[in-house]
Design a protein around this motif. Structure first.
Motif, PDB file in Angstrom:
ATOM      1  N   GLY A 116       0.710  -1.249  -0.040  1.00  0.00           N
ATOM      2  CA  GLY A 116       0.025  -0.049  -0.060  1.00  0.00           C
ATOM      3  C   GLY A 116       0.860   1.181  -0.142  1.00  0.00           C
ATOM      4  O   GLY A 116       0.440   2.474  -0.607  1.00  0.00           O
ATOM      5  N   CYS A 117       1.992   1.045   0.738  1.00  0.00           N
ATOM      6  CA  CYS A 117       3.256   2.250   0.477  1.00  0.00           C
ATOM      7  C   CYS A 117       3.389   2.805  -0.918  1.00  0.00           C
ATOM      8  O   CYS A 117       3.269   3.907  -1.259  1.00  0.00           O
ATOM      9  N   GLN A 118       3.673   1.821  -1.918  1.00  0.00           N
ATOM     10  CA  GLN A 118       3.930   2.290  -3.178  1.00  0.00           C
ATOM     11  C   GLN A 118       2.659   3.077  -3.570  1.00  0.00           C
ATOM     12  O   GLN A 118       2.996   3.954  -4.548  1.00  0.00           O
ATOM     13  N   GLU A 119       1.754   2.315  -3.404  1.00  0.00           N
ATOM     14  CA  GLU A 119       0.316   3.000  -4.184  1.00  0.00           C
ATOM     15  C   GLU A 119       0.147   4.404  -3.598  1.00  0.00           C
ATOM     16  O   GLU A 119      -0.045   5.285  -4.412  1.00  0.00           O
ATOM     17  N   LYS A 120       0.196   4.707  -2.411  1.00  0.00           N
ATOM     18  CA  LYS A 120       0.287   5.819  -1.649  1.00  0.00           C
ATOM     19  C   LYS A 120       1.145   6.703  -2.298  1.00  0.00           C
ATOM     20  O   LYS A 120       0.852   7.788  -2.592  1.00  0.00           O
ATOM     21  N   ILE A 121       2.408   6.537  -2.432  1.00  0.00           N
ATOM     22  CA  ILE A 121       3.598   7.156  -3.202  1.00  0.00           C
ATOM     23  C   ILE A 121       3.057   7.582  -4.560  1.00  0.00           C
ATOM     24  O   ILE A 121       3.215   8.938  -4.727  1.00  0.00           O
ATOM     25  N   GLN A 122       2.454   6.884  -5.459  1.00  0.00           N
ATOM     26  CA  GLN A 122       1.987   7.039  -6.585  1.00  0.00           C
ATOM     27  C   GLN A 122       0.927   8.126  -6.723  1.00  0.00           C
ATOM     28  O   GLN A 122       1.016   8.981  -7.610  1.00  0.00           O
ATOM     29  N   GLU A 123      -0.029   7.848  -5.747  1.00  0.00           N
ATOM     30  CA  GLU A 123      -1.102   8.649  -5.448  1.00  0.00           C
ATOM     31  C   GLU A 123      -0.610  10.104  -5.092  1.00  0.00           C
ATOM     32  O   GLU A 123      -1.081  11.186  -6.107  1.00  0.00           O
TER      33      GLU A 123
END
Length: 150
Positions: A116-123
């Motif tokens: 989820g961390c990588q998704e948050k970064i992309q967001e």
């Protein structure tokens, strides 16, 4: 004929925007260096960087707001003043997003198993791109409106 003081004010505004871009670059580089000190982060060094960058942004914003007032009061240019107000608001949003991104990057580094961390970064990166595009549009409008007198 555009007064020399008006042109000088516009030029100073562009210089301040360039300084702001440079401050962001230093902030990013400093954060990347901070992340390289993990897992036992050199927080004192990073805190000093954040302090210096905050002072730089405050100084730039203060002067930009003074220019905004002069454009409105001394040159009767509420249009340019309004562009600067919008710009300041977007710059604040960009700085907040940049701080969120830095926290998300550290979290991702500290918890590599959390996808989820990588998704948050992309967001957050997408939000920053949108904010930069909005800033670019405001700067274009400002440039167009400030040059129509020439």
């Amino acid at each position: 004929m555009v007064p020399t003081e008006f042109k000088a004010l516009i030029q100073r505004f562009y210089v301040l925007q360039t300084e702001r871009v440079e401050a962001y670059r230093l902030f990013e580089e400093g954060h990347e260096a901070y992340l390289r000190t993990g897992p036992h982060y050199d927080f004192d060094h990073y805190r000093q960087l954040v302090h210096e960058i905050t002072q730089a942004f405050c100084g730039i914003s203060k002067e930009v707001l003074e220019i905004k007032e002069k454009l409105h009061q001394n040159f009767d240019r509420p249009d340019l003043s309004e562009h600067i107000e919008k710009l300041q608001s977007k710059e604040k949003q960009k700085l907040e997003l940049t701080a969120k991104l830095q926290l998300a990057k550290q979290r991702a580094q500290d918890h590599p198993e959390d996808e989820g961390c990588q998704e948050k970064i992309q967001e957050i990166k997408q939000d920053i791109i949108k904010t930069k595009e909005a800033l670019s549009e405001i700067m274009q409008d400002f440039k167009y409106d400030s040059e129509e007198c020439d």
